[in-house]
Enzyme design. Structure first.
Site: not given
Length: 265
Positions: A148, A155, A237, A240
């Site tokens: 990130h 996200d 995830e 993500h």
């Protein structure tokens, strides 16, 4: 006597001038986003933004360091790709909703400090009910660097339109596991993905075989839509995604999440 008074006056003047030489006064200015970063809203104002880390509804139970305003900041190519995905989704009655975008290194450092404080279990009941906190690093839920911070990772989830309002989190309220049935866990206006956002559990793995039916279909719909515009999903995830190729693949930025560091770009 005159000499003594003169000496006192010189000393007082020096003391008054001292703050101008303090370390705080000589501190370097706040870092700004380099060229190539934009606010998502300037590229696509229709994408819903629920910037969780500016609130207390996080796995730490508090606002995250470096998140000064609830604004999504991304590299320009990543933001444009989301805009393309959003145009396709709107025609099908859906919208993207982002939870987190660019994340400053100081926020990641905050995560690391929290993970090392084994006595702080404030939000365990919702975000990591089955995970022992001293395994957060080993199991890969927390790391000292995050994609990130390079600016092209986001996200996000899907919301069926028209979007219903969501209530704010009330600190101290009863916590429900993030993998509980959708009508039991913390309310979210997104489609049912099988778990909530930031759920530290293997059920969050995008292709976990225990996720079936509509939940699996929703995850695959999100993944397929974003893959078609250049994003790559992190298998652990479902929320993500990273845009490829990244404009800054080796740089971890630390400017705050604030409209000002991005300027008017």
């Amino acid at each position: 006597m005159r000499t003594a008074l003169r000496a006192l006056a010189v000393t007082a003047a020096a003391l008054l001038a001292a703050p101008a030489l303090s370390p705080a006064a000589q501190a370097r200015p706040e870092p700004r986003a380099p060229e190539g970063f934009v606010t998502l809203r300037s590229v696509d104002p229709t994408i819903i933004q629920e910037m969780r880390y500016t609130t207390a509804h996080t796995f730490m139970g508090e606002r995250v360091d470096g998140y000064r305003q609830p604004v999504c900041i991304l590299t320009r190519p990543a933001a444009r790709a989301l805009h393309l995905a959003q145009k396709r989704l709107l025609r099908q009655g859906y919208s993207l909703k982002v939870y987190d975008c660019y994340r400053p290194q100081r926020a990641v450092d905050h995560f690391v400090r929290w993970a090392k404080d084994l006595d702080d279990q404030t939000m365990k009941g919702e975000f990591y009910p089955l995970v022992v906190k001293d395994r957060l690093f080993e199991d890969g839920y927390i790391a000292e660097k995050s994609g990130h911070s390079r600016g092209s990772t986001v996200d996000l989830t899907l919301v069926r339109l028209p979007a219903l309002p969501t209530r704010p989190y009330r600190p101290g309220e009863r916590l429900t596991p993030c993998f509980a049935p959708k009508d039991e866990r913390f309310p979210d206006n997104s489609v049912d993905m099988g778990t909530g956002y930031d759920c530290f559990d293997t059920l969050s793995h995008t292709d976990d075989p225990r996720i079936t039916g509509a939940q699996r279909s929703n995850r695959q719909f999100l993944k397929r839509t974003l893959t078609e515009v250049g994003f790559v999903n992190l298998p652990e995830e479902w929320w993500h995604f990273t845009y490829k190729p990244e404009p800054f693949p080796d740089t971890y930025f630390d400017f705050p999440v604030d409209r000002r560091p991005v300027g008017r770009r």
